[in-house]
Design a protein around this motif. Structure first.
Motif, PDB file in Angstrom:
ATOM      1  N   VAL A  75       0.757  -0.981   0.134  1.00 37.50           N
ATOM      2  CA  VAL A  75       0.126   0.044  -0.190  1.00 37.50           C
ATOM      3  C   VAL A  75       0.859   1.178  -0.207  1.00 37.50           C
ATOM      4  CG1 VAL A  75      -1.818   1.142   1.226  1.00 37.50           C
ATOM      5  CG2 VAL A  75      -1.319  -1.167   1.063  1.00 37.50           C
TER       6      VAL A  75
ATOM      7  N   SER B 143       0.413   4.282   0.991  1.00 42.81           N
ATOM      8  CA  SER B 143       0.698   5.475   1.943  1.00 42.81           C
ATOM      9  C   SER B 143       1.468   4.289   3.313  1.00 42.81           C
ATOM     10  CB  SER B 143      -0.617   5.629   1.799  1.00 42.81           C
ATOM     11  OG  SER B 143      -1.663   4.478   2.599  1.00 42.81           O
TER      12      SER B 143
ATOM     13  N   TRP C  64       2.292  -7.467   6.752  1.00 38.86           N
ATOM     14  CA  TRP C  64       1.616  -7.854   7.473  1.00 38.86           C
ATOM     15  C   TRP C  64       0.469  -8.578   7.626  1.00 38.86           C
ATOM     16  CZ3 TRP C  64       0.719  -3.263   5.845  1.00 38.86           C
ATOM     17  CH2 TRP C  64       0.006  -3.115   4.600  1.00 38.86           C
TER      18      TRP C  64
ATOM     19  N   ILE D 295       1.522  -0.033  10.509  1.00 40.66           N
ATOM     20  CA  ILE D 295       0.540  -0.339  10.989  1.00 40.66           C
ATOM     21  C   ILE D 295       0.006  -2.089  11.278  1.00 40.66           C
ATOM     22  CG2 ILE D 295      -0.570  -1.666   8.988  1.00 40.66           C
ATOM     23  CD1 ILE D 295      -2.701   0.200   8.181  1.00 40.66           C
ATOM     24  N   ASN D 296      -1.512  -1.756  12.377  1.00 36.62           N
ATOM     25  CA  ASN D 296      -1.725  -2.955  13.268  1.00 36.62           C
ATOM     26  C   ASN D 296      -2.924  -3.560  12.695  1.00 36.62           C
ATOM     27  OD1 ASN D 296      -2.071  -4.648  15.048  1.00 36.62           O
ATOM     28  ND2 ASN D 296      -1.666  -4.020  17.020  1.00 36.62           N
ATOM     29  N   SER D 297      -2.867  -5.052  11.993  1.00 31.90           N
ATOM     30  CA  SER D 297      -3.472  -6.136  11.875  1.00 31.90           C
ATOM     31  C   SER D 297      -4.055  -6.478  12.323  1.00 31.90           C
ATOM     32  CB  SER D 297      -2.581  -6.445  10.212  1.00 31.90           C
ATOM     33  OG  SER D 297      -2.197  -7.654  10.370  1.00 31.90           O
ATOM     34  N   GLY D 298      -4.203  -6.169  13.704  1.00 32.90           N
ATOM     35  CA  GLY D 298      -5.118  -6.769  14.473  1.00 32.90           C
ATOM     36  C   GLY D 298      -4.584  -8.787  14.940  1.00 32.90           C
TER      37      GLY D 298
ATOM     38  N   ALA E 185      -4.636  -9.127  18.533  1.00 34.11           N
ATOM     39  CA  ALA E 185      -6.097  -9.588  18.717  1.00 34.11           C
ATOM     40  C   ALA E 185      -6.801 -10.736  18.889  1.00 34.11           C
ATOM     41  CB  ALA E 185      -6.979  -8.734  18.084  1.00 34.11           C
TER      42      ALA E 185
ATOM     43  N   TRP F  15     -14.127  -5.516  19.537  1.00 37.98           N
ATOM     44  CA  TRP F  15     -13.857  -5.259  18.526  1.00 37.98           C
ATOM     45  C   TRP F  15     -14.570  -5.872  16.870  1.00 37.98           C
ATOM     46  CZ3 TRP F  15     -11.611  -7.202  22.706  1.00 37.98           C
ATOM     47  CH2 TRP F  15     -11.172  -8.287  22.490  1.00 37.98           C
TER      48      TRP F  15
ATOM     49  N   LYS G  38     -14.169  -8.101  14.088  1.00 38.58           N
ATOM     50  CA  LYS G  38     -13.178  -9.430  13.832  1.00 38.58           C
ATOM     51  C   LYS G  38     -12.804  -9.705  12.499  1.00 38.58           C
ATOM     52  CE  LYS G  38     -14.958  -9.498  18.232  1.00 38.58           C
ATOM     53  NZ  LYS G  38     -15.356 -10.082  19.087  1.00 38.58           N
TER      54      LYS G  38
ATOM     55  N   GLN H 282     -13.320  -6.655   3.162  1.00 41.90           N
ATOM     56  CA  GLN H 282     -12.685  -6.794   2.183  1.00 41.90           C
ATOM     57  C   GLN H 282     -12.753  -7.354   0.899  1.00 41.90           C
ATOM     58  OE1 GLN H 282      -9.294  -9.449   2.517  1.00 41.90           O
ATOM     59  NE2 GLN H 282      -7.761  -8.319   3.060  1.00 41.90           N
TER      60      GLN H 282
ATOM     61  N   ASN I 144      -5.983  -4.002  19.375  1.00 38.81           N
ATOM     62  CA  ASN I 144      -5.531  -3.088  17.997  1.00 38.81           C
ATOM     63  C   ASN I 144      -6.994  -3.846  16.987  1.00 38.81           C
ATOM     64  OD1 ASN I 144      -6.149  -2.191  15.206  1.00 38.81           O
ATOM     65  ND2 ASN I 144      -5.187  -0.524  15.821  1.00 38.81           N
ATOM     66  N   SER I 145      -7.565  -4.830  16.094  1.00 35.29           N
ATOM     67  CA  SER I 145      -7.903  -5.751  16.077  1.00 35.29           C
ATOM     68  C   SER I 145      -7.788  -5.566  14.061  1.00 35.29           C
ATOM     69  CB  SER I 145      -9.238  -6.344  16.451  1.00 35.29           C
ATOM     70  OG  SER I 145     -10.527  -4.487  15.304  1.00 35.29           O
ATOM     71  N   GLY I 146      -7.282  -4.958  14.014  1.00 36.48           N
ATOM     72  CA  GLY I 146      -7.102  -3.787  12.049  1.00 36.48           C
ATOM     73  C   GLY I 146      -7.407  -3.453  11.225  1.00 36.48           C
TER      74      GLY I 146
ATOM     75  N   PHE J 202      -8.605  -0.836  10.343  1.00 31.11           N
ATOM     76  CA  PHE J 202      -7.982   0.477  10.460  1.00 31.11           C
ATOM     77  C   PHE J 202      -7.342  -0.212   9.048  1.00 31.11           C
ATOM     78  CE2 PHE J 202      -4.980   3.745   9.498  1.00 31.11           C
ATOM     79  CZ  PHE J 202      -5.538   4.342   8.637  1.00 31.11           C
ATOM     80  N   ALA J 203      -6.153  -1.189   9.288  1.00 32.52           N
ATOM     81  CA  ALA J 203      -5.187  -1.641   7.975  1.00 32.52           C
ATOM     82  C   ALA J 203      -5.760  -2.622   7.110  1.00 32.52           C
ATOM     83  CB  ALA J 203      -4.342  -2.447   8.927  1.00 32.52           C
ATOM     84  N   THR J 204      -7.112  -3.160   7.181  1.00 29.90           N
ATOM     85  CA  THR J 204      -8.034  -3.654   6.145  1.00 29.90           C
ATOM     86  C   THR J 204      -8.525  -2.572   4.725  1.00 29.90           C
ATOM     87  OG1 THR J 204      -7.998  -5.568   8.176  1.00 29.90           O
ATOM     88  CG2 THR J 204      -9.479  -5.079   5.951  1.00 29.90           C
TER      89      THR J 204
ATOM     90  N   VAL K 286      -7.181   0.867   4.679  1.00 27.25           N
ATOM     91  CA  VAL K 286      -6.124   0.761   4.012  1.00 27.25           C
ATOM     92  C   VAL K 286      -5.787   0.429   2.422  1.00 27.25           C
ATOM     93  CG1 VAL K 286      -3.926   1.716   4.413  1.00 27.25           C
ATOM     94  CG2 VAL K 286      -5.336   2.503   5.859  1.00 27.25           C
ATOM     95  N   GLU K 287      -6.027  -1.104   3.359  1.00 28.40           N
ATOM     96  CA  GLU K 287      -5.393  -2.052   2.227  1.00 28.40           C
ATOM     97  C   GLU K 287      -6.485  -2.029   0.622  1.00 28.40           C
ATOM     98  OE1 GLU K 287      -4.014  -5.964   3.459  1.00 28.40           O
ATOM     99  OE2 GLU K 287      -2.826  -6.337   2.018  1.00 28.40           O
TER     100      GLU K 287
ATOM    101  N   SER L 197      -3.575   8.412   6.843  1.00 26.10           N
ATOM    102  CA  SER L 197      -3.049   7.462   6.223  1.00 26.10           C
ATOM    103  C   SER L 197      -4.041   7.359   4.604  1.00 26.10           C
ATOM    104  CB  SER L 197      -2.579   6.049   6.194  1.00 26.10           C
ATOM    105  OG  SER L 197      -1.537   6.225   6.498  1.00 26.10           O
TER     106      SER L 197
END
Lengths: 376, 376
Positions: free
Chosen positions: A192, A194, A200, A265-268, A271, B200, B202, B210, B266-268, B270-272, B274-275, B297
């Motif tokens: 990605v 950005s 991850w 970035i934290n992909s979880g 968790a 969070w 899941k 996605q 953090n279950s991720g 945001f990363a998902t 962004v991707e 981002s």
């Protein structure tokens, strides 16, 4: 007809031992011993120089020092499984990735001990892609590595799989998995624009992990020999999680001599593991100068420390490895039970293979105490 | 035979308009206007007191003030969709959740404007479970809310779904989704004893998101009327993500008057997002005293600010709402094109419904510029 039966019998006879040998089991001492080899960074063998060693070591040092270190460890620790957690070869410098892999994994192969590998961010930097590298590994001798779980179509990455460690031969738990090992591909670099930096673990991989964990927990806690709580799980991959940055020297064992090179970035996945409930520890490599292990919300996050001599390191600070030993409990009547404890320590590549930083990652007694406290 | 054809014709005639009315579209001005109502905390109507209002407001204030505020906003903003982002009712205080929901959503229902809802952490605190609450909402008049996507079996939570906003009637993009709305259930409280606090999003929900995003992007960028980049997406749910804590007043618009009450893990998601690459903004509620919106981002993370009068707030600090308006571009020949911009502002529940903090969340020109810079 008779020849058909003969062929059938031969097929069965020839097939069973292969399967049996592929099924990991606790050894006759009630232990399962795992040697983790992180970041070999193997290139071309004798001609490949060492990085960050003392001046007097430079002349005689090469990839063969990495090989010698594995051999000594195998002899000393007698592992039941060797796990390579990525950057097994250093693609930039290898002239032929197949030759490099053959040489890098040769001590494991010639020991006849089962081994498993995942890939890091450097393994694909030569002529083979990540898929190509992992496919080659899967075909090597004595490995239990898998390309990907057949049921998880479209999963991200290559080298996501799990291995069960069953009870001792002829014990009542012979067909139960008492310890579950998960292996994941933590990728290489972010795709990605950005988000700079490392890759991850993706939702598809986490869902596979979650479903596998649920399935294993159900099997373990159901008849026959139904157990009351899930079998402990251990997770191996290359790039540390962002949660590795939650520690300071007050709450971990080992050292932190460089930043945590996780994805930015934290992909979880942390968790997801906490929620699954069976994972007791995570083992990564990637940061060669960090070798700590600390507990966060009941999961130990551990580094192995740098192993390979053609990898960056710190002159005078020994290359090292992480051992994990899971032990079964034995009743007064001499009957083997379920897991009693999981311990870890590191071994240094010095004259005495010095063992340091021993710690308990999980114990049945500790888990019971926690559960008890939780009830009141 | 004739009667069969008649029945068939009647069926078609009666079916088509229902489907047509359910398909969200840009309006004849080339706009799609979304009113977000966060945290109504509706209880029992007139008898339910207001929290944190000025002394002179106390006597005459109740849930009906919340209702009146929605009515005024509908009249002033003429939204094409009303989105309720959870804590729609305050379960602890409701005597009958069905009555409370009927009353809480009544301004939306009687306006005949389509509306969509997700649930927060308080909706299930009366006699209906989270599933019960969401099932009831799905059956209400004029709502486009869905319990869960039929294809995502075993998805976590209730109220995960997406809505497409198609091009203007009779335009060349009449059958394309130019703006994609995603709704998710961010849960209530952690079910993991070692992790305190809120729940969070899941892996199962993230995988559904996605896959849905991929499918929508493929449809948009394929014939007919193939587009060069994905249609923008907006995401609505209740509990803010841990990444909301990345801002300070130097890089957001609005105010932060309390901590970010995200999950403590953090279950991720945001990363998902962004991707996935299509999401331009996320809209939550939950923290009534935060109403900011900031870019991280390439994704704006926005609060709506507290709306309901039976919810905690700050006396003298007006209850508020967030508007989002997506606008299409029009060629010199007067032909409607794809999205030009997405703007947002807030409206205060004061005498003039004062609009504040207008900002651009996304613009075609800005995206082009970014892409251009990215190439060099």
């Amino acid at each position: 007809m008779a020849s058909f039966i003969l062929v059938l019998l031969l097929t069965i006879l020839c097939t069973v031992p292969v399967h049996a040998s592929k099924q990991l089991r606790f050894n006759k001492n009630g232990e399962f011993r795992i040697l983790q080899v992180a970041d070999m960074h193997y290139a071309n063998g004798k001609t490949t120089p060492c990085l960050d060693v003392l001046p007097q070591q430079v002349a005689s040092c090469s990839d063969t020092n990495t090989t010698a270190f594995i051999r000594r460890l195998i002899f000393a620790e007698k592992p039941d499984l060797i796990v390579f957690t990525g950057d097994n070869i250093f693609g930039f410098d290898t002239t032929d990735p197949v030759k490099s892999m053959n040489a890098a994994f040769s001590p494991a192969i010639s020991s006849n001990i089962p081994w498993a590998a995942v890939i890091g961010n450097h393994d694909q930097e030569s002529t083979l892609s990540r898929k190509g590298v992992m496919k080659y590994i899967v075909g090597m001798k004595n490995t239990l590595s898998q390309l990907n779980p057949p049921e998880a179509l479209g999963i991200d990455g290559f080298g996501n799989y799990n291995l069960e460690v069953h009870g001792i031969e002829n014990s009542r738990l012979v067909n139960k998995s008492l310890l579950n090992l998960y292996f994941l591909d933590s990728g290489d670099y972010s795709k990605v624009p950005s988000i700079p930096g490392y890759d991850w673990i993706k939702p598809s991989q986490q869902l596979w992990f979650q479903q596998t964990s649920t399935k294993l927990q159900r099997a373990y806690m159901n008849e026959p020999e139904a157990q009351k709580s899930p079998a402990p799980g251990l997770v191996y991959f290359h790039i540390p999680l962002p949660e590795y940055a939650s520690f300071d020297s007050s709450n971990f064992t080992g050292v932190k001599q460089e930043g945590i090179s996780s994805a930015s970035i934290n992909s979880g996945f942390f968790a997801t593991m906490v929620e699954a409930g069976d994972v007791k520890a995570v083992f990564t490599g990637h940061d060669h100068l960090n070798d700590f292990c600390g507990d966060l919300s009941g999961i130990h996050l551990c580094y192995a420390g740098g192993f390979g001599y053609h990898a960056y390191g710190k002159a005078g600070w020994s290359r090292r490895t992480r051992m994990v030993v899971a032990s079964l409990e034995k009743t007064d009547e001499g009957v083997w039970g379920t897991l009693k404890s999981i311990k870890t320590w590191k071994r240094l590549d010095d004259e005495h293979l010095t063992a340091i930083d021993a710690q308990v990652l999980w114990s049945k007694m500790g888990a019971r105490r926690k559960k008890h406290i939780g009830h009141f």
